[in-house]
Enzyme design. Structure first.
Site, PDB file in Angstrom:
ATOM      1  N   LYS A  33       0.862  -1.191   0.000  1.00  0.00           N
ATOM      2  CA  LYS A  33       0.000   0.000   0.000  1.00  0.00           C
ATOM      3  C   LYS A  33       0.889   1.227   0.000  1.00  0.00           C
ATOM      4  O   LYS A  33       2.045   1.155   0.420  1.00  0.00           O
ATOM      5  CB  LYS A  33      -0.869   0.006   1.260  1.00  0.00           C
ATOM      6  CG  LYS A  33      -2.114   0.851   1.142  1.00  0.00           C
ATOM      7  CD  LYS A  33      -3.242   0.143   0.405  1.00  0.00           C
ATOM      8  CE  LYS A  33      -4.396   1.076   0.119  1.00  0.00           C
ATOM      9  NZ  LYS A  33      -5.559   0.362  -0.448  1.00  0.00           N
ATOM     10  N   ASP A  47      -6.992   4.337  -4.669  1.00  0.00           N
ATOM     11  CA  ASP A  47      -7.683   4.193  -3.381  1.00  0.00           C
ATOM     12  C   ASP A  47      -8.312   5.565  -3.109  1.00  0.00           C
ATOM     13  O   ASP A  47      -8.517   6.335  -4.072  1.00  0.00           O
ATOM     14  CB  ASP A  47      -6.685   3.793  -2.276  1.00  0.00           C
ATOM     15  CG  ASP A  47      -7.370   3.375  -0.968  1.00  0.00           C
ATOM     16  OD1 ASP A  47      -7.805   2.221  -0.870  1.00  0.00           O
ATOM     17  OD2 ASP A  47      -7.488   4.205  -0.044  1.00  0.00           O
TER      18      ASP A  47
END
Ligand code: NDP
Length: 451
Positions: free
Chosen positions: A126, A166
């Site tokens: 991430k 995201d």
């Protein structure tokens, strides 16, 4: 002291004191995989738990860029490469002022197990920045993306680490990031997913997370022999990518999604939220939700300042199905209590870890069907995996092909979880089933690959 409490204690003593969301995500997983660890000694013999909770690599960097007034702006950039036992690191980039290394570690850790559940050969990672795209011109967003990629490109690649979007990172940002990667490396490869369709994006990637959430919820209801979502009142939070396509799919299958929310408040529209209008407000005009009522004066907007007593407005509306699709820890114990007393029957997480630990425990205790994010929202990353396949083979799948594969993936994830949860004595506990099934896959690969 057993390996679970030992690991949690050592995380608390190290940097986890400030990484509260990371600690929360790790604790939830470790507590629920205890039945697996006590049945198979190989995981402890290979120190899998201790190895899994530490990222392979954490990259933090400075991002300096010039705004429209030619003033210098500086942000923090991050990439957490957590685990690549199953394939290249894979996970989104989040651009939001709240981003810090702790939040990205929680998201990266969750991503490892989520990606394992999809069956696609991808590891977990991430990244992101505390940059806020809100209120910035397109040119400023482009300049920031170029500066951000000026460091990130050194650490990623189609077989190394493949970021996606995201919160705050949609098609526009992915386009700019891809252009920058190409400029720095001269490589035209599938290094990012969620790309626009005309240069390597997959059909259905935009819709995949939200549609997958509803496919998963429908599978759960089917396996419990419960009635479907058709004609049922549903509440949804958020009004970004995940929320909009969750609402769209709910409407396609005949359910009635009556809410959506953003950081300014929430809309209650008893006739059903208009997801096409949300796309215009959020993807094109990029404005707050109050504008929804200009088109639908009978819908009610409640400002976030009017919420009472720590409860979040959306969750005070009675519903059959609740779909938290905004952000982490947005559905609290108080909200869960409200939902249960109003008769909720199924809660499906669209956002990552939107439900607090005590709220999750209450849903499970009360026998409410509860789908954890790492299973329910895995459709997005699954279709990102499909995008990687298409890029690698220079192929292009039709919408129907991708949608059918997405449905099959969500069905397989659900069946795998139910089987795993049954094997460990609680077939209705999707939290335990998802954590054990995901952990086992990654752990077995780590053992096979040695240290
Ligand atoms: P978007 O940026 O498209 O939308 C996020 C939405 O949540 C916006 O409506 C935003 O409001 C709202 N929001 C964000 N933070 C807050 C907050 N603190 N309080 C209230 N509302 C908030 O993001 P996505 O839809 O892509 O992501 C939503 C969630 O889904 C995240 O948890 C993400 O990690 C997860 N997810 C996303 C995937 C994807 O494919 N995009 C895949 C899997 C998980 P506002 O418009 O005011 O900013």
């Amino acid at each position: 002291m057993n390996v679970i409490s030992e690991t949690l204690q050592s995380l608390k003593l190290s940097n986890c004191g400030t990484d509260t969301t990371f600690f929360q995500a790790v604790e939830e997983v470790l507590v629920s995989i205890e039945p697996l660890l006590s049945s198979y000694s190989k995981y402890q013999e290979n120190a899998i738990v201790k190895r899994l909770v530490i990222p392979d690599r954490q990259i933090q960097f400075k991002v300096s860029w010039l705004d429209d007034k030619n003033d210098i702006q500086v942000n923090n950039g991050y990439r957490i490469q957590f685990n690549n036992a199953l394939g290249p690191y894979k996970g989104g980039l989040r651009f939001h002022p709240s981003v810090n290394s702790g939040i990205l570690k929680f998201l990266g850790f969750e991503q490892i197990l989520k990606n394992a559940l999809t069956g696609v050969a991808i590891g977990g990672g991430k990244g992101g920045s505390d940059f806020d795209p809100k209120g910035k011109s397109d040119k400023e967003v482009m300049k920031f993306c170029r500066a951000f990629m000026g460091e990130l490109y050194k650490h990623i690649g189609a077989t190394i680490d493949v970021p996606a979007g995201d919160i705050g990172v949609g098609g526009r940002e992915i386009g700019y990031l891809y252009g920058a990667y190409k400029a720095y490396t001269s490589r035209y490869e599938g290094v990012l997913t969620g790309k626009p369709l005309f240069f390597g994006g997959s059909l259905m990637r935009t819709e995949a997370t939200g549609y997958g959430v509803i496919y998963f919820a429908s599978e759960m209801l089917k396996s419990e022999n419960k009635s479907s979502l058709e004609h049922k009142i549903c509440t949804v939070s958020g009004s970004g990518n995940v929320a909009i396509y969750t609402i769209e799919k709910l409407k396609q299958i005949g359910a009635v999604p009556v809410t959506c929310s953003d950081s300014t408040g929430f809309i209650y529209d008893k006739n059903g939220i208009d997801s096409e209008l949300l796309k215009v407000l959020k993807f094109e005009k990029r404005v707050g939700l109050e504008e929804y009522t200009n088109i639908y004066p009978n819908a009610k907007f409640t400002s976030i300042n009017e919420y009472e007593d720590g409860a979040h407005g959306v969750w005070s509306i009675p519903c059959f199905g609740a779909f938290p699709c905004a952000t982490q820890n947005e559905l609290t114990l108080k909200d869960a209590t409200n939902l249960i007393s109003n008769g909720v029957e199924i809660v499906t997480e669209g956002a990552n870890m939107p439900t607090t630990q005590d709220a999750t425990a209450l849903f499970l205790k009360e026998g409410i069907l509860f789908a954890p994010a790492k299973a329910a929202n895995a459709g997005g990353v699954a279709v990102s995996g499909f995008e990687m396949s298409q890029n690698a083979s220079m192929g292009k799948w039709t919408s129907l092909e991708v949608d059918l594969k997405l449905q099959e993936t969500m069905r397989e994830i659900s069946q795998n979880i139910v089987k795993t949860a049954n094997d460990f004595g609680d077939g209705r506990n999707y939290v335990m089933g998802a954590n054990i099934a995901g952990f086992k896959k990654v752990a077995d690969a780590m053992i096979a690959e040695g240290i």
